[in-house]
Enzyme design. Structure first.
Site, PDB file in Angstrom:
ATOM      1  N   TYR A  52      33.932  47.894  49.455  1.00  0.00           N
ATOM      2  CA  TYR A  52      34.933  47.298  48.262  1.00  0.00           C
ATOM      3  C   TYR A  52      33.977  46.129  47.633  1.00  0.00           C
ATOM      4  O   TYR A  52      32.821  45.970  47.457  1.00  0.00           O
ATOM      5  CB  TYR A  52      36.132  46.878  49.056  1.00  0.00           C
ATOM      6  CG  TYR A  52      37.266  46.407  48.041  1.00  0.00           C
ATOM      7  CD1 TYR A  52      37.923  47.263  47.263  1.00  0.00           C
ATOM      8  CD2 TYR A  52      37.906  45.217  48.361  1.00  0.00           C
ATOM      9  CE1 TYR A  52      38.869  46.849  46.197  1.00  0.00           C
ATOM     10  CE2 TYR A  52      38.779  44.662  47.218  1.00  0.00           C
ATOM     11  CZ  TYR A  52      39.331  45.552  46.386  1.00  0.00           C
ATOM     12  OH  TYR A  52      40.489  45.242  45.649  1.00  0.00           O
ATOM     13  N   ARG A  95      35.674  48.730  32.135  1.00  0.00           N
ATOM     14  CA  ARG A  95      35.707  47.361  32.570  1.00  0.00           C
ATOM     15  C   ARG A  95      35.633  47.234  33.958  1.00  0.00           C
ATOM     16  O   ARG A  95      36.724  47.261  34.666  1.00  0.00           O
ATOM     17  CB  ARG A  95      36.769  46.424  32.090  1.00  0.00           C
ATOM     18  CG  ARG A  95      36.886  44.986  31.943  1.00  0.00           C
ATOM     19  CD  ARG A  95      37.163  44.412  33.480  1.00  0.00           C
ATOM     20  NE  ARG A  95      38.343  44.373  33.918  1.00  0.00           N
ATOM     21  CZ  ARG A  95      38.969  44.507  35.088  1.00  0.00           C
ATOM     22  NH1 ARG A  95      38.051  44.569  36.139  1.00  0.00           N
ATOM     23  NH2 ARG A  95      39.891  44.161  35.371  1.00  0.00           N
ATOM     24  N   ASN A 107      35.637  38.829  39.636  1.00  0.00           N
ATOM     25  CA  ASN A 107      34.730  39.601  40.693  1.00  0.00           C
ATOM     26  C   ASN A 107      33.690  40.255  39.828  1.00  0.00           C
ATOM     27  O   ASN A 107      33.739  40.359  38.614  1.00  0.00           O
ATOM     28  CB  ASN A 107      35.626  40.713  41.130  1.00  0.00           C
ATOM     29  CG  ASN A 107      36.604  40.228  42.055  1.00  0.00           C
ATOM     30  OD1 ASN A 107      36.502  39.294  42.846  1.00  0.00           O
ATOM     31  ND2 ASN A 107      37.779  41.004  41.989  1.00  0.00           N
ATOM     32  N   LYS A 162      38.520  51.749  46.313  1.00  0.00           N
ATOM     33  CA  LYS A 162      40.163  51.505  46.249  1.00  0.00           C
ATOM     34  C   LYS A 162      40.550  52.434  47.197  1.00  0.00           C
ATOM     35  O   LYS A 162      41.314  52.020  48.140  1.00  0.00           O
ATOM     36  CB  LYS A 162      40.723  51.386  44.796  1.00  0.00           C
ATOM     37  CG  LYS A 162      40.341  50.210  43.913  1.00  0.00           C
ATOM     38  CD  LYS A 162      41.090  49.196  43.907  1.00  0.00           C
ATOM     39  CE  LYS A 162      40.522  47.924  43.282  1.00  0.00           C
ATOM     40  NZ  LYS A 162      41.088  46.652  43.222  1.00  0.00           N
ATOM     41  N   ASP A 194      46.627  48.524  38.519  1.00  0.00           N
ATOM     42  CA  ASP A 194      46.311  47.598  39.638  1.00  0.00           C
ATOM     43  C   ASP A 194      46.064  46.069  39.181  1.00  0.00           C
ATOM     44  O   ASP A 194      46.339  44.946  39.595  1.00  0.00           O
ATOM     45  CB  ASP A 194      45.428  48.074  40.617  1.00  0.00           C
ATOM     46  CG  ASP A 194      44.963  47.378  41.728  1.00  0.00           C
ATOM     47  OD1 ASP A 194      45.777  46.465  42.225  1.00  0.00           O
ATOM     48  OD2 ASP A 194      43.882  47.182  41.901  1.00  0.00           O
ATOM     49  N   ASP A 195      45.163  46.091  38.109  1.00  0.00           N
ATOM     50  CA  ASP A 195      44.707  44.930  37.492  1.00  0.00           C
ATOM     51  C   ASP A 195      45.911  44.267  36.957  1.00  0.00           C
ATOM     52  O   ASP A 195      45.529  42.975  36.811  1.00  0.00           O
ATOM     53  CB  ASP A 195      43.456  45.302  36.471  1.00  0.00           C
ATOM     54  CG  ASP A 195      42.477  45.968  37.320  1.00  0.00           C
ATOM     55  OD1 ASP A 195      41.829  45.453  37.948  1.00  0.00           O
ATOM     56  OD2 ASP A 195      42.304  47.108  36.867  1.00  0.00           O
ATOM     57  N   GLU A 250      42.920  51.936  37.452  1.00  0.00           N
ATOM     58  CA  GLU A 250      42.051  50.846  37.921  1.00  0.00           C
ATOM     59  C   GLU A 250      40.954  50.249  36.627  1.00  0.00           C
ATOM     60  O   GLU A 250      40.210  51.368  36.193  1.00  0.00           O
ATOM     61  CB  GLU A 250      41.440  51.057  39.142  1.00  0.00           C
ATOM     62  CG  GLU A 250      40.558  50.190  39.712  1.00  0.00           C
ATOM     63  CD  GLU A 250      41.631  49.048  40.250  1.00  0.00           C
ATOM     64  OE1 GLU A 250      42.587  49.610  40.883  1.00  0.00           O
ATOM     65  OE2 GLU A 250      41.199  47.882  39.893  1.00  0.00           O
ATOM     66  N   ASP A 251      40.816  49.192  36.355  1.00  0.00           N
ATOM     67  CA  ASP A 251      39.625  48.944  35.555  1.00  0.00           C
ATOM     68  C   ASP A 251      39.442  49.414  34.391  1.00  0.00           C
ATOM     69  O   ASP A 251      38.285  49.869  33.821  1.00  0.00           O
ATOM     70  CB  ASP A 251      38.346  48.947  36.355  1.00  0.00           C
ATOM     71  CG  ASP A 251      38.305  47.815  37.697  1.00  0.00           C
ATOM     72  OD1 ASP A 251      39.291  47.002  37.755  1.00  0.00           O
ATOM     73  OD2 ASP A 251      37.087  47.688  38.197  1.00  0.00           O
TER      74      ASP A 251
HETATM   75  N1  LIG Z   1      40.986  38.673  42.025  1.00  0.00           N
HETATM   76  C1  LIG Z   1      41.603  39.990  41.750  1.00  0.00           C
HETATM   77  O1  LIG Z   1      42.421  40.509  42.364  1.00  0.00           O
HETATM   78  C2  LIG Z   1      41.385  40.416  40.287  1.00  0.00           C
HETATM   79  C3  LIG Z   1      42.182  41.415  39.849  1.00  0.00           C
HETATM   80  C4  LIG Z   1      41.966  41.888  38.631  1.00  0.00           C
HETATM   81  C5  LIG Z   1      40.741  41.289  37.951  1.00  0.00           C
HETATM   82  N2  LIG Z   1      39.881  40.411  38.434  1.00  0.00           N
HETATM   83  C6  LIG Z   1      38.852  39.939  37.622  1.00  0.00           C
HETATM   84  O2  LIG Z   1      39.084  39.290  36.477  1.00  0.00           O
HETATM   85  C7  LIG Z   1      38.141  39.476  35.471  1.00  0.00           C
HETATM   86  C8  LIG Z   1      38.829  39.898  34.109  1.00  0.00           C
HETATM   87  O3  LIG Z   1      39.505  41.087  34.203  1.00  0.00           O
HETATM   88  P1  LIG Z   1      40.097  41.352  32.859  1.00  0.00           P
HETATM   89  O4  LIG Z   1      40.658  42.936  32.950  1.00  0.00           O
HETATM   90  O5  LIG Z   1      41.186  40.579  32.608  1.00  0.00           O
HETATM   91  O6  LIG Z   1      38.849  41.548  31.733  1.00  0.00           O
HETATM   92  P2  LIG Z   1      39.035  41.234  30.315  1.00  0.00           P
HETATM   93  O7  LIG Z   1      37.696  41.768  29.830  1.00  0.00           O
HETATM   94  O8  LIG Z   1      40.241  42.337  29.751  1.00  0.00           O
HETATM   95  O9  LIG Z   1      39.382  39.794  29.962  1.00  0.00           O
HETATM   96  C9  LIG Z   1      38.571  38.862  29.972  1.00  0.00           C
HETATM   97  C10 LIG Z   1      38.986  37.502  29.408  1.00  0.00           C
HETATM   98  O10 LIG Z   1      38.378  36.512  29.575  1.00  0.00           O
HETATM   99  C11 LIG Z   1      38.087  36.017  28.381  1.00  0.00           C
HETATM  100  N3  LIG Z   1      36.758  35.021  28.290  1.00  0.00           N
HETATM  101  C12 LIG Z   1      35.643  35.445  28.328  1.00  0.00           C
HETATM  102  N4  LIG Z   1      34.918  34.320  28.251  1.00  0.00           N
HETATM  103  C13 LIG Z   1      35.425  33.236  28.229  1.00  0.00           C
HETATM  104  C14 LIG Z   1      35.500  31.960  28.322  1.00  0.00           C
HETATM  105  N5  LIG Z   1      34.132  31.558  28.192  1.00  0.00           N
HETATM  106  N6  LIG Z   1      36.294  31.107  28.647  1.00  0.00           N
HETATM  107  C15 LIG Z   1      37.572  31.670  28.901  1.00  0.00           C
HETATM  108  N7  LIG Z   1      37.796  32.817  28.754  1.00  0.00           N
HETATM  109  C16 LIG Z   1      36.694  33.817  28.418  1.00  0.00           C
HETATM  110  C17 LIG Z   1      38.201  36.763  27.289  1.00  0.00           C
HETATM  111  O11 LIG Z   1      38.366  36.266  26.053  1.00  0.00           O
HETATM  112  C18 LIG Z   1      39.390  37.773  27.895  1.00  0.00           C
HETATM  113  O12 LIG Z   1      40.485  37.223  27.430  1.00  0.00           O
HETATM  114  C19 LIG Z   1      37.060  40.490  36.123  1.00  0.00           C
HETATM  115  O13 LIG Z   1      36.019  39.777  36.434  1.00  0.00           O
HETATM  116  C20 LIG Z   1      37.775  40.981  36.980  1.00  0.00           C
HETATM  117  O14 LIG Z   1      37.097  41.414  38.260  1.00  0.00           O
HETATM  118  C21 LIG Z   1      40.062  40.012  39.523  1.00  0.00           C
HETATM  119  O1  LIG Z   2      38.490  45.445  42.569  1.00  0.00           O
HETATM  120  C1  LIG Z   2      38.567  44.181  42.978  1.00  0.00           C
HETATM  121  O2  LIG Z   2      38.024  43.580  43.699  1.00  0.00           O
HETATM  122  C2  LIG Z   2      39.803  43.419  42.071  1.00  0.00           C
HETATM  123  C3  LIG Z   2      40.117  43.829  40.893  1.00  0.00           C
HETATM  124  O3  LIG Z   2      40.702  45.152  40.852  1.00  0.00           O
HETATM  125  C4  LIG Z   2      39.166  43.842  39.848  1.00  0.00           C
HETATM  126  O4  LIG Z   2      39.071  44.521  39.128  1.00  0.00           O
HETATM  127  O5  LIG Z   2      38.328  42.666  40.146  1.00  0.00           O
HETATM  128 MG   LIG Z   3      40.363  46.268  39.197  1.00  0.00          MG
END
Ligand SMILES: NC(=O)c1ccc[n+]([C@@H]2O[C@H](COP(=O)([O-])OP(=O)(O)OC[C@H]3O[C@@H](n4cnc5c(N)ncnc54)[C@H](O)[C@@H]3O)[C@@H](O)[C@H]2O)c1
Ligand SMILES: O=C(O)C[C@H](O)C(=O)O
Ligand SMILES: [Mg+2]
Length: 625
Positions: A145, A198, A466, A216, A310-311, A287-288
């Site tokens: 993962y 993504r 991530n 997942k 999920d996201d 997902e993603d």
């Molecule tokens: N920890 C978790 O459980 C979890 C869950 C889902 C997503 N994530 C992570 O979150 C991140 C974003 O996912 P997403 O689907 O929202 O992506 P996304 O591409 O839809 O969104 C990214 C956002 O970040 C902004 N951004 C880019 N550069 C920036 C900067 N310099 N300053 C501030 N904001 C900035 C963009 O404008 C956009 O709004 C990914 O890395 C993903 O792995 C983590």
């Molecule tokens: O996959 C993960 O580890 C969390 C989340 O779904 C992500 O997109 O980053």
């Molecule tokens: Mg995800």
């Protein structure tokens, strides 16, 4: 003697006779006719997945499209047909890359090598694979993962050996309803689907995103005890906008730009119709998907199908649990949550999902009315790639609009449209700084220095992006720069920090893995028609309440991954209870909704536990057909 051996013998015999001039060229032409034996078809007595798992007949990605149709293989392989030469080139390129990849594994230099070994076991013996994974979840979750799964997706075209899951591509339009029957299992409980647009914070990885669906579902089996024979990883290949992949001759996906607009929606619609026709009770986890589709598809399907994103929704629940934990860690009651000032960096599917859920949670605590909902808005400052989002922003994303700061407010706060993250943190002095930006190191020294002036007694830093290299900061930086008295969580795993004074700075893993397996399992075991907001809220509250007061005060706000099976059981029970209360449950197997409603908390947890699959070998008996 095999055909090939016979041919080799025959030709060396002919060549020898030719060298000794005992044979004419005409004779050779006539004889060589017999070599056409090798062009005769080989009769096989198997089709579909059986043929892919048979090393004698398997051609992998080299099966032509007509052969794929003839042998019920459509959808069981990535869409790009490869020549034998390309297959070998791909294998060799991957082999050569091994050492390089092993070196740049995120926190573990052998991460990718470990993944390969585990993957081979997965392909050979699933029961044993999951026994190993469950028994060593702390060590191997970061391999199968996040974060290693990111590296796997980036290199998937090279790593691909045996197929796993299904591929529906733009070229399969009109065929999906029949090709879904190529999948060998009559029952599927859980599908995780991605369009690869993504993947984690790594951007568009096209068909290679299938790795995230597989990762997942590994957690669905390991944490939620879903039977591995009833999970289906899916990749919907509508093309890619990743120019590098578009130019790579060894890329396994469709080499065209992504479908857009109605054409894109039609493909996803066709997929949903096909899988729910064959498996009406399946649950589909999205997902993603890039943000622009994540919300639209969620709205499109959530009232009709058993699905969730999920996201957007899983992440929101995990963040709510973490945010409530942060309030408790300050020694306050959870009901004080609506007073927290929260700066969110990132306004994509994850960031907006968290913002909506946090706002609703605050509003509920403030009286659950219009006024409370409006009031809660002012607790959030959202910064994206263009800086602070205000109502002055041109072409503002409609999903971010409710969180745009009012011009009057920002004037008072000494801020402006597009203000940098450091400026916002400096002026707002927030209780919480939460990153879902996919930008590694975004919480720079300047930003963290600014957070030192937070008005909170214990500022919380959530670096949730991530994989590891995309984390907004490391726990070391956070504890060193902001101070010992902070709360820290990251999306990918990091080690705790030795604060050097006999104390430990805890690094929590704030990842949706603590919720999605329980949401899926609870939906399955309740037979809920849809996944409601109430069910998601129940899951988040269950996670928030899981940690004891003592743990929270120490700064531990999420469970250890070693208890993921237990927390998943509790989350699933909470989801079932809510589904029954909302009258959405239709029961599961011989347990109908009325009986489910009669179970108390302990009985519900026992019901969940008894329905979780365990990795034990069943007794096998052979009977002739
Ligand atoms: N920890 C978790 O459980 C979890 C869950 C889902 C997503 N994530 C992570 O979150 C991140 C974003 O996912 P997403 O689907 O929202 O992506 P996304 O591409 O839809 O969104 C990214 C956002 O970040 C902004 N951004 C880019 N550069 C920036 C900067 N310099 N300053 C501030 N904001 C900035 C963009 O404008 C956009 O709004 C990914 O890395 C993903 O792995 C983590
Ligand atoms: O996959 C993960 O580890 C969390 C989340 O779904 C992500 O997109 O980053
Ligand atoms: Mg995800």
């Amino acid at each position: 003697m095999s055909i090939l051996n016979r041919q080799l013998r025959l030709s060396s015999y002919l060549i020898k006779r030719l060298q000794h001039n005992t044979i004419t060229a005409n004779e050779i032409a006539a004889r060589s006719f017999t070599t056409s034996e090798c062009h005769r078809p080989t009769i096989v007595h198997k089709r579909s997945i059986d043929i892919l798992h048979d090393p004698w007949f398997n051609k992998g990605t080299a099966f032509s499209m007509t052969e794929r149709d003839r042998l019920d293989l459509r959808g069981l392989l990535p869409p790009n047909v490869m020549s034998n030469e390309q297959q070998i080139e791909r294998f060799m390129a991957d082999l050569k890359r091994l050492e390089v990849n092993a070196r740049d594994g995120p926190s573990d230099p052998y991460a990718l090598a470990k993944w390969r070994i585990l993957n081979r076991l997965h392909d050979r013996n699933e029961t044993m694979y999951y026994k190993v994974l469950i028994a060593n979840i702390e060590e191997y979750a970061p391999i199968v993962y996040t974060p290693t799964v990111g590296l796997v997706c980036q290199n998937y075209s090279g790593l691909f050996r045996r197929p796993r899951g299904m591929y529906f591509s733009a070229a399969d339009r009109g065929e999906m309803m029949s090709m879904v029957y190529n999948w060998p299992a009559d029952q599927v409980d859980m599908i995780v689907v991605t369009d690869g647009s993504r993947i984690l914070g790594l951007g568009d990885l096209g068909v290679q995103g299938i790795g995230i669906s597989i990762g997942k579902l590994d957690l669905y089996v390991a944490a939620a005890g879903i039977n591995p024979q009833r999970v289906l990883p899916v990749m919907i290949d509508v093309g890619t906008n990743n120019e590098k992949l578009l130019k790579d001759p060894l890329y396994l996906g469709l080499q065209e730009h992504r479908l857009e607009g109605d054409e894109y929606i039609e493909v996803i619609d066709e997929f949903m119709e096909a899988v729910f026709t064959r498996w009406p009770h399946v649950i589909v986890q999205f997902e993603d998907f890039q943000s622009k589709w994540a919300f639209k598809l969620l709205q499109r399907y959530r009232d009709t199908y058993r699905m969730f994103n999920d996201d957007v929704q899983g992440t929101a629940g995990v963040a709510i649990a973490g945010l409530l934990g942060a309030v408790r860690a300050q020694g306050k009651a959870m009901i004080d949550f609506p007073k927290q000032k929260i700066v969110v960096a990132g306004a994509g599917s994850a960031g907006i999902g968290v913002l909506n859920a946090a706002r609703k949670t605050m509003a509920r605590m403030l009286g659950n009315n219009e006024l409370a909902f409006e009031g809660a808005r002012s607790q959030f400052w959202v910064v994206d790639a263009k800086g602070l989002i205000t109502e002055e922003r041109e072409d503002i994303d409609p999903d971010a609009l409710p969180f745009a700061r009012k011009t009057k407010e920002i004037g008072r706060q000494g801020l402006r449209e597009g203000a940098s993250l450091a400026e916002v943190v400096r002026e707002v002095k927030p209780d919480v700084l939460l990153g879902l930006s996919a930008v590694g190191g975004l919480f720079s020294k300047e930003v963290l220095e600014a957070l030192k002036n937070s008005t909170s007694t214990r500022p919380a830093i959530f670096a949730m992006s991530n994989p590891t290299k995309n984390a907004e900061c490391t726990p070391e930086d956070a504890f060193t720069i902001v101070g010992d008295n902070i709360l820290f969580a990251s999306g990918s795993p990091f080690g705790n920090v030795d604060l050097g004074n006999g104390h430990i700075g805890y690094c929590n893993q704030g990842n949706n893995m603590y919720l999605f397996p329980g949401i899926g399992l609870g939906t399955l075991l309740s037979g809920a028609r849809v996944v409601s907001d109430g069910m998601l809220q129940a899951a988040a509250e269950c996670l928030a309440a899981y940690m004891t007061e003592e743990e929270v005060l120490k700064g531990i706000i999420f469970p250890s991954i070693s208890s993921i099976r237990d927390i998943t059981k509790e989350v699933a029970a909470a989801v079932i209870k809510e589904a029954v209360e909302e009258d959405l449950a239709e029961g599961y197997r011989d347990m109908d909704a009325r009986e489910l409603g009669r179970l108390n908390k302990e009985e519900l947890a026992a019901y969940v536990k008894n329905n979780m699959w365990n990795p034990d070998y069943p007794t096998l008996v052979y009977r002739q057909e």
